[in-house]
Design an enzyme around this catalytic site. Structure first.
Site, PDB file in Angstrom:
ATOM      1  N   TYR A  18      -1.892  -5.278  10.898  1.00 59.18           N
ATOM      2  CA  TYR A  18      -2.272  -4.788   9.571  1.00 59.18           C
ATOM      3  C   TYR A  18      -3.058  -5.860   8.818  1.00 59.18           C
ATOM      4  O   TYR A  18      -4.104  -5.586   8.220  1.00 59.18           O
ATOM      5  CB  TYR A  18      -1.027  -4.389   8.784  1.00 59.18           C
ATOM      6  CG  TYR A  18      -1.307  -4.075   7.332  1.00 59.18           C
ATOM      7  CD1 TYR A  18      -1.980  -2.914   6.973  1.00 59.18           C
ATOM      8  CD2 TYR A  18      -0.913  -4.958   6.314  1.00 59.18           C
ATOM      9  CE1 TYR A  18      -2.268  -2.636   5.642  1.00 59.18           C
ATOM     10  CE2 TYR A  18      -1.187  -4.683   4.989  1.00 59.18           C
ATOM     11  CZ  TYR A  18      -1.862  -3.517   4.656  1.00 59.18           C
ATOM     12  OH  TYR A  18      -2.148  -3.257   3.335  1.00 59.18           O
ATOM     13  N   GLU A  40       1.491   2.725  -1.158  1.00 58.05           N
ATOM     14  CA  GLU A  40       1.806   1.721  -2.178  1.00 58.05           C
ATOM     15  C   GLU A  40       2.791   2.283  -3.199  1.00 58.05           C
ATOM     16  O   GLU A  40       3.713   1.575  -3.636  1.00 58.05           O
ATOM     17  CB  GLU A  40       0.533   1.243  -2.888  1.00 58.05           C
ATOM     18  CG  GLU A  40      -0.425   0.437  -2.022  1.00 58.05           C
ATOM     19  CD  GLU A  40       0.099  -0.931  -1.626  1.00 58.05           C
ATOM     20  OE1 GLU A  40       1.185  -1.333  -2.091  1.00 58.05           O
ATOM     21  OE2 GLU A  40      -0.588  -1.602  -0.847  1.00 58.05           O
ATOM     22  N   TRP A  48       6.730  -4.346   1.518  1.00 59.29           N
ATOM     23  CA  TRP A  48       5.632  -3.619   2.146  1.00 59.29           C
ATOM     24  C   TRP A  48       5.928  -3.326   3.615  1.00 59.29           C
ATOM     25  O   TRP A  48       5.605  -2.253   4.129  1.00 59.29           O
ATOM     26  CB  TRP A  48       4.321  -4.398   2.021  1.00 59.29           C
ATOM     27  CG  TRP A  48       3.225  -3.788   2.840  1.00 59.29           C
ATOM     28  CD1 TRP A  48       2.587  -4.331   3.918  1.00 59.29           C
ATOM     29  CD2 TRP A  48       2.636  -2.490   2.660  1.00 59.29           C
ATOM     30  NE1 TRP A  48       1.654  -3.451   4.418  1.00 59.29           N
ATOM     31  CE2 TRP A  48       1.669  -2.321   3.662  1.00 59.29           C
ATOM     32  CE3 TRP A  48       2.854  -1.451   1.745  1.00 59.29           C
ATOM     33  CZ2 TRP A  48       0.902  -1.162   3.788  1.00 59.29           C
ATOM     34  CZ3 TRP A  48       2.096  -0.289   1.865  1.00 59.29           C
ATOM     35  CH2 TRP A  48       1.130  -0.155   2.870  1.00 59.29           C
TER      36      TRP A  48
END
Length: 204
Positions: A18, A40, A48
């Protein structure tokens, strides 16, 4: 040895991928921006990586982030998703995703694309931060506060200034790679090759 941003856990290949392949690269496609905003908003209050691990589950749960299909989801769909262990089973966040899809479409209708609306907050020019240490990172900025305030006024949910800044980092409105990170320079070159305003104007 490849140098990456300090927050990347090298023991997690999906986290490394990522960082290396997505984080901070400019995103101009609405479909991808809706995916990022959805993830998000789901991440609010969580790490995250918790959301990243569930990304494929979110894609399956929300019709591969097909904007119009998500906007058409009903309270019955919300109830079903509350039994889906592959996503964060927070009813307010699930409802917010459906709501945000509707609001996203309204912005598309007003501005031609969500991307055009979003990138105007940085005047179509990515902000390049100077990051020497973890202490140099910001959790929010004046621009992310303005962006979040406007989203709230338009009816978006779970997108406060901190979450919006994380979104800005992810989709390249801000280049917050560490100055020594091997991704920093290539992304700067991408900026130089893109005329973001012209490209987004041609898509309207």
């Amino acid at each position: 040895m490849t140098t990456r941003c300090h927050w990347v856990d090298l023991s997690k290949p999906d986290y490394v991928a990522y960082h290396d392949e997505e984080w901070g690269k400019p995103v101009l496609e609405d479909a991808k921006l809706f995916e990022f905003i959805t993830l998000e908003s789901a991440q609010a209050g969580l790490s995250w990586y918790t959301i990243l691990k569930k990304r494929d589950n979110y894609r399956a749960a929300f019709h591969q982030f097909d904007l119009h299909k998500v906007a058409a989801m009903t309270e019955d769909d919300v109830i079903k998703l509350m039994d889906n262990t592959g996503i964060i089973r927070n009813k307010l966040k699930i409802q917010a995703t459906i709501n945000n899809a509707k609001r996203f479409i309204e912005i598309q209708q007003e501005f031609g694309s969500f991307a055009y609306y979003q990138w105007q907050f940085v005047n179509f020019e990515p902000i390049v931060s100077t990051i020497h240490s973890p202490q140099d990172y910001q959790a929010t900025t004046e621009i992310s506060t303005q962006f979040a305030k406007d989203l709230k006024k338009r009816g978006f949910k779970f997108l406060g200034p901190t979450t919006v800044y994380a979104h800005m980092q992810a989709c390249g409105m801000v280049n917050d790679h560490h100055d020594d990170c091997f991704c920093k320079a290539p992304i700067l070159e991408m900026y130089q090759q893109l005329d973001i305003k012209a490209q987004l104007s041609s898509q309207k």
